[in-house]
Design an enzyme around this catalytic site. Structure first.
Site, PDB file in Angstrom:
ATOM      1  N   TRP A  43       0.853  -1.180   0.000  1.00 42.28           N
ATOM      2  CA  TRP A  43       0.000   0.000   0.000  1.00 42.28           C
ATOM      3  C   TRP A  43       0.898   1.242   0.000  1.00 42.28           C
ATOM      4  CZ3 TRP A  43      -5.334   0.659  -0.047  1.00 42.28           C
ATOM      5  CH2 TRP A  43      -6.084  -0.516  -0.034  1.00 42.28           C
TER       6      TRP A  43
ATOM      7  N   HIS B 134      -8.404  -4.020  12.373  1.00 41.68           N
ATOM      8  CA  HIS B 134      -7.817  -3.228  11.286  1.00 41.68           C
ATOM      9  C   HIS B 134      -8.676  -2.008  10.952  1.00 41.68           C
ATOM     10  CE1 HIS B 134      -5.769  -2.193   7.627  1.00 41.68           C
ATOM     11  NE2 HIS B 134      -6.707  -2.663   6.829  1.00 41.68           N
TER      12      HIS B 134
END
Length: 207
Positions: A18, A58
């Site tokens: 990412w 998360h």
């Protein structure tokens, strides 16, 4: 007996992450010549690199962390579904899912075609299909892209819908050469205390 098929992304120095996230690295901290007996390595990586699971923590401050997850949820009969002809996984792809007697669904979107680079766009999951998955006993959803939601999403509707219905998430699968159908599936997270995600070695075996 049918052989297990590895559907995981290999971890290496060039694996895309990412944007802004921790890059993967591996090195030997001890060489056999130094220790006299063994090589010992160390690695650094994000918990969301390559093929991985998302723990609810998360995206939810009050969600379970990896060590609290039910490990049996990450193994079972799985249906691989071809979703390569659409830009959003919608409910019509789940027609007759009840006849397959599976607890996992894996969507083959083929929308991450060049895994040497992080994708700009992916095929995401329409959050409205999640109640249908839950109604058919689905305990895990897997995708061959870095996220079940659009890459620029801040609200993460699919993540939250899956969490609400207690459906586990696996991302970054490699399904390019997998023929749609029913398989035995396994993608076990590491027992990482306090973690928001974990790398997995995901495998399939024809039934």
């Amino acid at each position: 007996m049918n052989r297990w098929l590895d559907i995981s992304m290999p971890l290496h120095a060039e694996i895309p992450t990412w944007p802004g996230d921790t890059p993967y690295s591996f090195k030997l901290s001890w060489h056999k010549e130094q220790s006299g007996s063994v090589n010992v390595g160390q690695f650094t990586m994000s918990t969301h690199t390559g093929t991985h699971i998302d723990a609810p923590y998360h995206f939810d401050e009050h969600g379970d962390k990896v060590l609290a997850l039910e490990v049996n949820q990450y193994a079972g009969r799985a249906l691989v579904i071809d979703a390569s002809h659409t830009d959003l996984v919608r409910s019509y792809l789940l027609e007759n899912i009840e006849k397959y007697d599976v607890t996992c669904v894996l969507f083959k979107t083929l929308s991450w075609s060049d895994r040497s680079h992080f994708p700009e766009r992916i095929t995401a999951i329409d959050a409205t299909i999640v109640p249908l998955l839950a109604a058919n006993g689905i305990a895990l959803l897997g995708v061959d892209v870095p996220s079940v939601d659009p890459l620029d999403s801040k609200t993460l509707p699919a993540h939250h819908a899956l969490h609400k219905h207690q459906i586990a998430i696996v991302e970054g699968l490699v399904l390019d050469d997998i023929v749609p159908g029913v398989y035995e599936f396994m993608a076990l997270p590491l027992p990482l205390q306090g973690a928001d995600g974990s790398p997995v070695r995901a495998v399939l075996r024809a039934i």
